[in-house]
Write a protein that holds these residues in place. Structure first.
Motif, PDB file in Angstrom:
ATOM      1  N   THR A 199       0.966  -1.154   0.004  1.00 40.92           N
ATOM      2  CA  THR A 199      -0.071  -0.029  -0.204  1.00 40.92           C
ATOM      3  C   THR A 199       0.834   1.097  -0.036  1.00 40.92           C
ATOM      4  O   THR A 199       0.452   2.268  -0.771  1.00 40.92           O
ATOM      5  CB  THR A 199      -0.967   0.054   1.230  1.00 40.92           C
ATOM      6  OG1 THR A 199      -1.588  -1.110   1.069  1.00 40.92           O
ATOM      7  CG2 THR A 199      -1.835   1.388   1.343  1.00 40.92           C
ATOM      8  N   ASP A 237      -6.179  -1.511  -4.373  1.00 43.52           N
ATOM      9  CA  ASP A 237      -5.435  -2.002  -3.389  1.00 43.52           C
ATOM     10  C   ASP A 237      -6.225  -3.530  -2.937  1.00 43.52           C
ATOM     11  O   ASP A 237      -7.464  -3.562  -2.920  1.00 43.52           O
ATOM     12  CB  ASP A 237      -5.248  -1.216  -2.013  1.00 43.52           C
ATOM     13  CG  ASP A 237      -4.248  -1.461  -1.328  1.00 43.52           C
ATOM     14  OD1 ASP A 237      -3.392  -2.247  -1.547  1.00 43.52           O
ATOM     15  OD2 ASP A 237      -3.978  -0.345  -0.551  1.00 43.52           O
ATOM     16  N   ASP A 238      -5.298  -4.377  -2.842  1.00 41.92           N
ATOM     17  CA  ASP A 238      -5.833  -5.699  -2.383  1.00 41.92           C
ATOM     18  C   ASP A 238      -6.935  -6.619  -3.246  1.00 41.92           C
ATOM     19  O   ASP A 238      -7.885  -6.771  -2.677  1.00 41.92           O
ATOM     20  CB  ASP A 238      -6.355  -5.660  -1.041  1.00 41.92           C
ATOM     21  CG  ASP A 238      -5.315  -5.515   0.259  1.00 41.92           C
ATOM     22  OD1 ASP A 238      -4.016  -6.176   0.104  1.00 41.92           O
ATOM     23  OD2 ASP A 238      -5.492  -4.604   1.021  1.00 41.92           O
TER      24      ASP A 238
HETATM   25 MG    MG Z   1      -2.206  -3.011   1.970  1.00 45.03          MG
END
Ligand code: MG
Ligand code: ADP
Length: 448
Positions: free
Chosen positions: A159, A215-216
């Motif tokens: 991140t 993200d993710d």
């Molecule tokens: Mg992360």
């Protein structure tokens, strides 16, 4: 579908809760045109519960199951006119009604953490490829590494790096439209846009980005409808030469039921892994953090803290915060003794993960197809020496056993032998990709 949904929920809820919310709850009608699904619940409490807790699940499950839309409407058994279902306003996730302009996205949607910049990112063996790729992308977005796919374990800086790209781009082009989003938020936004009939705005928001950071993305697993939507977002951005960056805890091919076309498109750009930091990098990260927090900590103490947390940088930072708090409470200077006191419970946690030297020996012996007694023995052939050194290295990294204690567990070897093994592997991990890979896999086996 209703039976399927019930079965899913039965697995998720315990018996009492399941009976409370699902017994005496049944679908009454489904309108194919509008997607309206009328569900009868037994009382107002159940209605409230369904509205707040279960309607999103229902919508999501319908997507995953058969790619169809449902708009749940709840009716209390016996009630005459069903009140139209309205989702409670989730905090700020509903897309804005007015036509958005670029600055709206920056203030409302963009939640970049100020600290996640390239300046605060410490380079190490495990992340330097990813950092290099991120820098290249920030430098010339939409050109060579598109999409950029960063993957690796929890707390390793995915991140951070992704947001650093966003910061960098905004520094150079303050009017650029940078959209950062957790993949779960994308999912929720999408569902809300269907409920609120604001799909155009939803699409506008993502498909007009100059830089889209997702993200993710492993949370797109098994969600067909979402994947479909994301595919079109991807296509639009890609064709406009806009940069897309994604992170995940694993490779696209390892994400369950990720559609073929997404898997293949994700491979068009660059896929780069972040692996756990070596001791040296951990120390460097702590040093930088201590400096920016204005803490004075000597090298020996930094070394000690770094040796206590081996895989996860978030935990490493947590350990530093703990030591700091301890020093404040005790009104004492930070040194190794204080750090040891502060981190005792951390060690308990690591111990309770059950990593003990015999376990390490067993796993390593298995991995290299040798035996524990060979590891403890004295044979000096390479096929045994390397696994033995690796086992010693892991014993030092993953337990708090002293060098002499480790030596003892390896058939009574001298502590200098252990030290030598540790230093040897520590070096090899950086230069020899086979060793690096072995260590990585062994850690995974031991820590999960
Ligand atoms: Mg992360
Ligand atoms: P992930 O997304 O991979 O789970 P994060 O990016 O959230 O991990 O990182 C966890 C924490 O560790 C963050 O506070 C981040 O700033 C810090 N961190 C990770 N890698 C580095 C690095 N190389 N240098 C400095 N800080 C780092």
């Amino acid at each position: 579908f209703w039976d399927y949904f019930n079965e899913q929920m039965r697995q998720e809820y315990n018996e009492v809760a399941y009976n409370a919310w699902f017994k005496n709850t049944k679908p009454i009608s489904y309108n194919k045109e509008t997607g309206e699904l009328v569900i009868a619940v037994k009382n107002p409490i159940a209605k409230g519960y369904w509205e707040t807790n279960l309607s999103t699940k229902l919508i999501q499950t319908a997507y995953a199951y058969g790619n169809f839309e449902v708009l749940p409407v709840f009716e209390i058994d016996g009630e005459e006119s069903p009140e139209r279902f309205k989702a409670p306003e989730p905090p700020k996730k509903v897309p804005a009604k007015s036509t958005p302009v670029a600055s709206d996205f920056i203030t409302k949607d963009l939640q970049l953490n100020d600290k996640y910049t390239f300046d605060t990112f410490v380079q190490g063996e495990g992340n330097k490829l990813a950092e290099g790729a991120a820098l290249a992308v920030a430098d010339s977005p939409g050109s060579f590494y598109n999409p950029l796919f960063i993957f690796g374990g929890v707390g390793l800086g995915k991140t951070h790096l992704m947001q650093a790209i966003g910061h960098q781009m905004l520094k150079e082009r303050p009017n650029a439209k940078v959209v950062y989003i957790q993949s779960e938020t994308f999912v929720n936004d999408f569902i809300n846009s269907i409920k609120n009939k604001t799909q155009d705005e939803f699409r506008e928001k993502y498909r007009t980005a100059d830089l889209l950071l997702v993200d993710d993305i492993q949370f797109f697993a098994k969600k067909e409808g979402i994947q479909e939507e994301f595919f079109h977002t991807f296509e639009t951005l890609y064709n406009d030469q806009k940069q897309i960056v994604m992170t995940s805890d694993r490779l696209p091919t390892e994400i369950p039921d990720l559609s073929e076309r997404l898997v293949s498109r994700f491979a068009w750009g660059l896929q780069v892994e972040i692996t756990p930091p070596d001791l040296e990098t951990r120390i460097a990260i702590l040093r930088k953090k201590a400096e920016s927090d204005g803490l004075r900590i000597d090298d020996q103490t930094l070394d000690y803290i770094a040796s206590q947390v081996s895989t996860n940088i978030r935990e490493l930072e947590g350990a530093l915060v703990k030591v700091q708090a301890h020093a404040t409470i005790e009104k004492a200077d930070i040194n190794v003794n204080l750090a040891r006191d502060a981190l005792t419970d951390l060690k308990l946690v690591q111990k309770s993960r059950g990593i003990q030297i015999p376990k390490i020996q067993e796993v390593v012996a298995n991995y290299f197809q040798t035996t524990v007694s060979e590891l403890k023995g004295k044979k000096r052939v390479r096929q045994i020496v390397v696994p033995r050194q690796i086992a010693m290295y892991l014993a030092r990294e993953l337990t708090d056993a002293s060098l002499p204690k480790i030596g003892q567990e390896f058939g009574g070897k001298d502590h200098t032998t252990v030290m030598h093994a540790y230093e040897k592997i520590e070096k090899d991990v950086r230069t020899d990709s086979e060793i690096k890979n072995a260590i990585y896999e062994l850690r995974q086996m031991l820590e999960h």
